[in-house]
Write a protein that holds these residues in place. Structure first.
Motif, PDB file in Angstrom:
ATOM      1  N   MET A 100     -11.227   7.392  10.119  1.00  0.00           N
ATOM      2  CA  MET A 100     -10.155   6.653   9.484  1.00  0.00           C
ATOM      3  C   MET A 100      -8.820   7.121  10.063  1.00  0.00           C
ATOM      4  O   MET A 100      -8.606   8.304  10.274  1.00  0.00           O
ATOM      5  N   ALA A 101      -7.944   6.194  10.283  1.00  0.00           N
ATOM      6  CA  ALA A 101      -6.630   6.512  10.839  1.00  0.00           C
ATOM      7  C   ALA A 101      -5.753   7.186   9.790  1.00  0.00           C
ATOM      8  O   ALA A 101      -5.932   7.013   8.581  1.00  0.00           O
ATOM      9  N   LYS A 102      -4.798   7.948  10.288  1.00  0.00           N
ATOM     10  CA  LYS A 102      -3.868   8.638   9.397  1.00  0.00           C
ATOM     11  C   LYS A 102      -2.991   7.621   8.670  1.00  0.00           C
ATOM     12  O   LYS A 102      -2.430   6.723   9.290  1.00  0.00           O
ATOM     13  N   ALA A 103      -2.910   7.776   7.372  1.00  0.00           N
ATOM     14  CA  ALA A 103      -2.059   6.891   6.565  1.00  0.00           C
ATOM     15  C   ALA A 103      -0.604   7.298   6.751  1.00  0.00           C
ATOM     16  O   ALA A 103      -0.299   8.424   7.140  1.00  0.00           O
ATOM     17  N   THR A 104       0.292   6.381   6.467  1.00  0.00           N
ATOM     18  CA  THR A 104       1.710   6.685   6.565  1.00  0.00           C
ATOM     19  C   THR A 104       2.332   6.699   5.172  1.00  0.00           C
ATOM     20  O   THR A 104       1.779   6.128   4.226  1.00  0.00           O
ATOM     21  N   ASN A 105       3.485   7.339   5.068  1.00  0.00           N
ATOM     22  CA  ASN A 105       4.211   7.369   3.797  1.00  0.00           C
ATOM     23  C   ASN A 105       4.549   5.958   3.326  1.00  0.00           C
ATOM     24  O   ASN A 105       4.511   5.665   2.134  1.00  0.00           O
ATOM     25  N   THR A 106       4.889   5.083   4.259  1.00  0.00           N
ATOM     26  CA  THR A 106       5.236   3.699   3.914  1.00  0.00           C
ATOM     27  C   THR A 106       4.046   2.986   3.289  1.00  0.00           C
ATOM     28  O   THR A 106       4.200   2.269   2.293  1.00  0.00           O
ATOM     29  N   GLU A 107       2.862   3.172   3.852  1.00  0.00           N
ATOM     30  CA  GLU A 107       1.665   2.545   3.287  1.00  0.00           C
ATOM     31  C   GLU A 107       1.400   3.059   1.872  1.00  0.00           C
ATOM     32  O   GLU A 107       1.065   2.279   0.971  1.00  0.00           O
ATOM     33  N   VAL A 108       1.554   4.356   1.669  1.00  0.00           N
ATOM     34  CA  VAL A 108       1.309   4.949   0.348  1.00  0.00           C
ATOM     35  C   VAL A 108       2.301   4.414  -0.667  1.00  0.00           C
ATOM     36  O   VAL A 108       1.922   3.997  -1.764  1.00  0.00           O
ATOM     37  N   ILE A 109       3.588   4.395  -0.315  1.00  0.00           N
ATOM     38  CA  ILE A 109       4.589   3.948  -1.284  1.00  0.00           C
ATOM     39  C   ILE A 109       4.466   2.447  -1.546  1.00  0.00           C
ATOM     40  O   ILE A 109       4.736   1.980  -2.654  1.00  0.00           O
ATOM     41  N   LYS A 151      -8.011   3.487   0.130  1.00  0.00           N
ATOM     42  CA  LYS A 151      -7.168   3.438   1.325  1.00  0.00           C
ATOM     43  C   LYS A 151      -6.456   4.763   1.590  1.00  0.00           C
ATOM     44  O   LYS A 151      -6.202   5.109   2.734  1.00  0.00           O
ATOM     45  N   ILE A 152      -6.117   5.497   0.519  1.00  0.00           N
ATOM     46  CA  ILE A 152      -5.357   6.740   0.713  1.00  0.00           C
ATOM     47  C   ILE A 152      -6.146   7.977   0.300  1.00  0.00           C
ATOM     48  O   ILE A 152      -6.057   9.003   0.944  1.00  0.00           O
ATOM     49  N   ASN A 153      -6.895   7.910  -0.785  1.00  0.00           N
ATOM     50  CA  ASN A 153      -7.854   8.954  -1.167  1.00  0.00           C
ATOM     51  C   ASN A 153      -7.258  10.371  -1.188  1.00  0.00           C
ATOM     52  O   ASN A 153      -7.659  11.226  -0.415  1.00  0.00           O
ATOM     53  N   PHE A 154      -6.290  10.609  -2.083  1.00  0.00           N
ATOM     54  CA  PHE A 154      -5.744  11.963  -2.254  1.00  0.00           C
ATOM     55  C   PHE A 154      -6.757  12.780  -3.048  1.00  0.00           C
ATOM     56  O   PHE A 154      -6.664  12.933  -4.254  1.00  0.00           O
ATOM     57  N   ASN A 155      -7.737  13.321  -2.333  1.00  0.00           N
ATOM     58  CA  ASN A 155      -8.884  13.966  -2.964  1.00  0.00           C
ATOM     59  C   ASN A 155      -8.687  15.448  -3.259  1.00  0.00           C
ATOM     60  O   ASN A 155      -9.538  16.064  -3.878  1.00  0.00           O
ATOM     61  N   VAL A 170      -8.868  12.897   4.055  1.00  0.00           N
ATOM     62  CA  VAL A 170      -9.421  11.760   4.778  1.00  0.00           C
ATOM     63  C   VAL A 170      -8.326  11.049   5.570  1.00  0.00           C
ATOM     64  O   VAL A 170      -8.485  10.761   6.752  1.00  0.00           O
ATOM     65  N   SER A 171      -7.202  10.781   4.916  1.00  0.00           N
ATOM     66  CA  SER A 171      -6.101  10.052   5.560  1.00  0.00           C
ATOM     67  C   SER A 171      -5.132  10.969   6.285  1.00  0.00           C
ATOM     68  O   SER A 171      -4.255  10.494   7.008  1.00  0.00           O
ATOM     69  N   GLY A 172      -5.219  12.264   6.056  1.00  0.00           N
ATOM     70  CA  GLY A 172      -4.348  13.217   6.730  1.00  0.00           C
ATOM     71  C   GLY A 172      -2.900  13.121   6.304  1.00  0.00           C
ATOM     72  O   GLY A 172      -2.004  13.135   7.147  1.00  0.00           O
ATOM     73  N   ILE A 173      -2.669  13.019   5.009  1.00  0.00           N
ATOM     74  CA  ILE A 173      -1.305  12.876   4.505  1.00  0.00           C
ATOM     75  C   ILE A 173      -1.158  13.675   3.215  1.00  0.00           C
ATOM     76  O   ILE A 173      -2.136  13.900   2.500  1.00  0.00           O
ATOM     77  N   ARG A 174       0.068  14.091   2.943  1.00  0.00           N
ATOM     78  CA  ARG A 174       0.368  14.852   1.722  1.00  0.00           C
ATOM     79  C   ARG A 174       1.446  14.132   0.924  1.00  0.00           C
ATOM     80  O   ARG A 174       2.219  13.364   1.487  1.00  0.00           O
ATOM     81  N   THR A 175       1.512  14.438  -0.368  1.00  0.00           N
ATOM     82  CA  THR A 175       2.577  13.881  -1.211  1.00  0.00           C
ATOM     83  C   THR A 175       2.925  14.854  -2.320  1.00  0.00           C
ATOM     84  O   THR A 175       2.141  15.738  -2.653  1.00  0.00           O
TER      85      THR A 175
END
Length: 166
Positions: A1-10, A52-56, A82-87
């Motif tokens: 799965m590709a890395k998600a972006t902050n824009t996609e999450v928001i 899509k984002i899965n903050f697991n 999974v998405s390689g992003i933090r929040t």
């Protein structure tokens, strides 16, 4: 799965929660936003369960005391491996009534983190299965990370300016 972006999450959060999310920023690339204590469990649940984002992974729960505003910010750090992003999610609560719903039903690790936040800041997590002190003495009577205590003893003589030529 590709890395998600902050824009996609928001964008996903905006579709679901709209005006219930505010103060959206990206300091140093870390997506940060605030919500209310009434919506925090719903927001955290959405972040964890959305495919899509899965903050697991719940990295941390802590708090920050803002005595000049009479507020305590409860801060959640989440990581989507999974998405390689933090929040970072913040909830501001009243320091005189520091209660917020527990996230321990979503992540087992929240149990310990919420106990630590209660121990140091006095934040009561409603619905927590075992909310008690874990690092300080049970009979301490204060929450040491609140900024209502002086940093130093004002009576210390070795800190007097006249001893240092000031």
């Amino acid at each position: 799965m590709a890395k998600a972006t902050n824009t996609e999450v928001i964008d996903l959060l905006g579709e679901k929660f709209g005006e219930q999310l505010f103060d959206v920023t990206e300091p140093y690339g870390l997506l940060t936003f605030s919500t209310t204590k009434d919506k925090i469990v719903e927001v955290l649940s959405f972040l964890k369960e959305n495919a899509k984002i899965n903050f697991n992974f719940l990295t941390d729960i802590t708090a920050v005391h803002y005595p000049e505003q009479g507020k305590i910010a409860v801060v959640y750090h989440l990581h989507s491996m999974v998405s390689g992003i933090r929040t970072r999610v913040k909830v501001f609560i009243d320091e005189n009534e520091p209660t917020i719903p527990t996230a321990s039903a979503l992540w087992n690790s929240a149990n310990w983190m919420e106990r630590e936040t209660y121990d140091f800041f006095g934040v009561k997590f409603e619905g927590h299965p075992d909310l008690r002190r874990i690092l300080n003495m049970d009979d301490l009577g204060v929450h040491p990370m609140l900024k209502q205590y002086p940093l130093e003893d004002p009576n210390r003589v070795d800190k007097k300016d006249e001893y240092f030529g000031r």
